[in-house]
Motif scaffolding. Structure first.
Motif, PDB file in Angstrom:
ATOM      1  N   MET A   1      -4.710  60.452 -22.073  1.00  0.00           N
ATOM      2  CA  MET A   1      -3.584  59.554 -22.202  1.00  0.00           C
ATOM      3  C   MET A   1      -4.057  58.148 -21.894  1.00  0.00           C
ATOM      4  SD  MET A   1       0.073  59.973 -20.409  1.00  0.00           S
ATOM      5  CE  MET A   1       0.722  58.565 -19.595  1.00  0.00           C
ATOM      6  N   SER A   2      -3.635  57.230 -22.727  1.00  0.00           N
ATOM      7  CA  SER A   2      -4.060  55.843 -22.513  1.00  0.00           C
ATOM      8  C   SER A   2      -3.111  55.165 -21.529  1.00  0.00           C
ATOM      9  CB  SER A   2      -4.068  55.079 -23.842  1.00  0.00           C
ATOM     10  OG  SER A   2      -2.759  55.014 -24.360  1.00  0.00           O
ATOM     11  N   ASP A   3      -3.694  54.333 -20.679  1.00  0.00           N
ATOM     12  CA  ASP A   3      -2.888  53.590 -19.716  1.00  0.00           C
ATOM     13  C   ASP A   3      -2.505  52.258 -20.317  1.00  0.00           C
ATOM     14  OD1 ASP A   3      -3.039  55.523 -17.719  1.00  0.00           O
ATOM     15  OD2 ASP A   3      -4.990  54.770 -17.037  1.00  0.00           O
ATOM     16  N   PHE A   4      -1.271  51.862 -20.097  1.00  0.00           N
ATOM     17  CA  PHE A   4      -0.858  50.533 -20.508  1.00  0.00           C
ATOM     18  C   PHE A   4       0.048  49.974 -19.436  1.00  0.00           C
ATOM     19  CE2 PHE A   4       1.839  53.624 -22.570  1.00  0.00           C
ATOM     20  CZ  PHE A   4       3.126  53.180 -22.350  1.00  0.00           C
ATOM     21  N   ASP A   5       0.155  48.674 -19.414  1.00  0.00           N
ATOM     22  CA  ASP A   5       0.849  47.975 -18.355  1.00  0.00           C
ATOM     23  C   ASP A   5       2.316  47.781 -18.738  1.00  0.00           C
ATOM     24  OD1 ASP A   5       1.437  46.616 -16.070  1.00  0.00           O
ATOM     25  OD2 ASP A   5       0.315  44.805 -16.589  1.00  0.00           O
ATOM     26  N   LEU A   6       3.203  48.448 -18.040  1.00  0.00           N
ATOM     27  CA  LEU A   6       4.636  48.332 -18.316  1.00  0.00           C
ATOM     28  C   LEU A   6       5.206  46.999 -17.864  1.00  0.00           C
ATOM     29  CD1 LEU A   6       5.898  51.898 -17.302  1.00  0.00           C
ATOM     30  CD2 LEU A   6       5.460  51.029 -19.591  1.00  0.00           C
ATOM     31  N   SER A   7       4.532  46.340 -16.977  1.00  0.00           N
ATOM     32  CA  SER A   7       5.048  45.070 -16.478  1.00  0.00           C
ATOM     33  C   SER A   7       5.004  43.974 -17.541  1.00  0.00           C
ATOM     34  CB  SER A   7       4.269  44.628 -15.232  1.00  0.00           C
ATOM     35  OG  SER A   7       2.916  44.410 -15.565  1.00  0.00           O
ATOM     36  N   ASP A   8       4.260  44.197 -18.622  1.00  0.00           N
ATOM     37  CA  ASP A   8       4.216  43.213 -19.703  1.00  0.00           C
ATOM     38  C   ASP A   8       5.409  43.334 -20.648  1.00  0.00           C
ATOM     39  OD1 ASP A   8       1.844  42.210 -18.738  1.00  0.00           O
ATOM     40  OD2 ASP A   8       0.595  43.423 -20.083  1.00  0.00           O
ATOM     41  N   LEU A   9       6.201  44.406 -20.517  1.00  0.00           N
ATOM     42  CA  LEU A   9       7.331  44.624 -21.416  1.00  0.00           C
ATOM     43  C   LEU A   9       8.590  43.974 -20.867  1.00  0.00           C
ATOM     44  CD1 LEU A   9       6.810  48.420 -22.206  1.00  0.00           C
ATOM     45  CD2 LEU A   9       6.039  46.460 -23.535  1.00  0.00           C
ATOM     46  N   ASN A  10       9.440  43.483 -21.788  1.00  0.00           N
ATOM     47  CA  ASN A  10      10.712  42.921 -21.344  1.00  0.00           C
ATOM     48  C   ASN A  10      11.743  44.048 -21.230  1.00  0.00           C
ATOM     49  OD1 ASN A  10      11.944  43.420 -23.862  1.00  0.00           O
ATOM     50  ND2 ASN A  10      11.287  41.428 -24.664  1.00  0.00           N
ATOM     51  N   LEU A  11      12.953  43.715 -20.817  1.00  0.00           N
ATOM     52  CA  LEU A  11      13.971  44.724 -20.551  1.00  0.00           C
ATOM     53  C   LEU A  11      14.328  45.518 -21.809  1.00  0.00           C
ATOM     54  CD1 LEU A  11      15.906  46.043 -18.563  1.00  0.00           C
ATOM     55  CD2 LEU A  11      17.562  44.260 -19.100  1.00  0.00           C
ATOM     56  N   GLU A  13      12.496  46.124 -24.433  1.00  0.00           N
ATOM     57  CA  GLU A  13      11.373  47.004 -24.774  1.00  0.00           C
ATOM     58  C   GLU A  13      11.306  48.209 -23.823  1.00  0.00           C
ATOM     59  OE1 GLU A  13       8.297  43.676 -26.636  1.00  0.00           O
ATOM     60  OE2 GLU A  13       8.330  44.033 -24.462  1.00  0.00           O
ATOM     61  N   LEU A  14      11.602  47.972 -22.545  1.00  0.00           N
ATOM     62  CA  LEU A  14      11.607  49.069 -21.581  1.00  0.00           C
ATOM     63  C   LEU A  14      12.721  50.068 -21.886  1.00  0.00           C
ATOM     64  CD1 LEU A  14      10.882  47.148 -18.265  1.00  0.00           C
ATOM     65  CD2 LEU A  14       9.404  48.843 -19.356  1.00  0.00           C
ATOM     66  N   LYS A  15      13.911  49.554 -22.249  1.00  0.00           N
ATOM     67  CA  LYS A  15      15.021  50.437 -22.596  1.00  0.00           C
ATOM     68  C   LYS A  15      14.700  51.247 -23.843  1.00  0.00           C
ATOM     69  CE  LYS A  15      18.826  47.910 -20.460  1.00  0.00           C
ATOM     70  NZ  LYS A  15      20.094  47.195 -20.691  1.00  0.00           N
ATOM     71  N   LYS A  16      14.079  50.605 -24.824  1.00  0.00           N
ATOM     72  CA  LYS A  16      13.701  51.303 -26.053  1.00  0.00           C
ATOM     73  C   LYS A  16      12.676  52.391 -25.739  1.00  0.00           C
ATOM     74  CE  LYS A  16      11.782  50.641 -30.627  1.00  0.00           C
ATOM     75  NZ  LYS A  16      11.091  49.767 -31.543  1.00  0.00           N
TER      76      LYS A  16
END
Length: 108
Positions: A1-11, A13-16
């Protein structure tokens, strides 16, 4: 599984992502359930049975039985009571007027 940074997403994008993840989990669980059901049916068939033969005719919730009415209001025949649960007001009123409950029996 690839790691990605969720802190770069806006609200939005996070909800989606949250919605898409929930759908993916549900479809995964449905696929696993179907696979398990198919395996159980195959095992039952190899033993000469159907899955319904082994687990009963209905797989799911048992049907709730409905109690037939036992008492009827002579003043309004659409009002009935099975004799279980809370007494309807017309029964309470009749009992308060010293009328016996047997007077309201259906099919006496």
């Amino acid at each position: 599984m690839s790691d990605f940074d969720l802190s770069d997403l806006n609200l939005d994008e996070l909800k989606k992502l949250h919605k898409e993840t929930a759908v993916a989990i549900q479809t995964y669980e449905a696929r696993r359930r179907q696979d398990a059901l198919a395996a159980a049916e195959a095992a039952a068939k190899s033993a000469g049975y159907s899955l319904k033969d082994l687990v009963g005719a209905s797989i799911g919730k048992p049907s709730k039985s409905i109690n037939p009415p036992k008492y009827r209001n002579p003043a309004d025949e659409t009002q009935t009571w099975s004799g279980r649960g809370r007494q309807p007001q017309w029964i309470k009123d009749a009992l308060a007027a010293d009328k016996p409950l047997d007077d309201f029996l259906i099919g006496k």
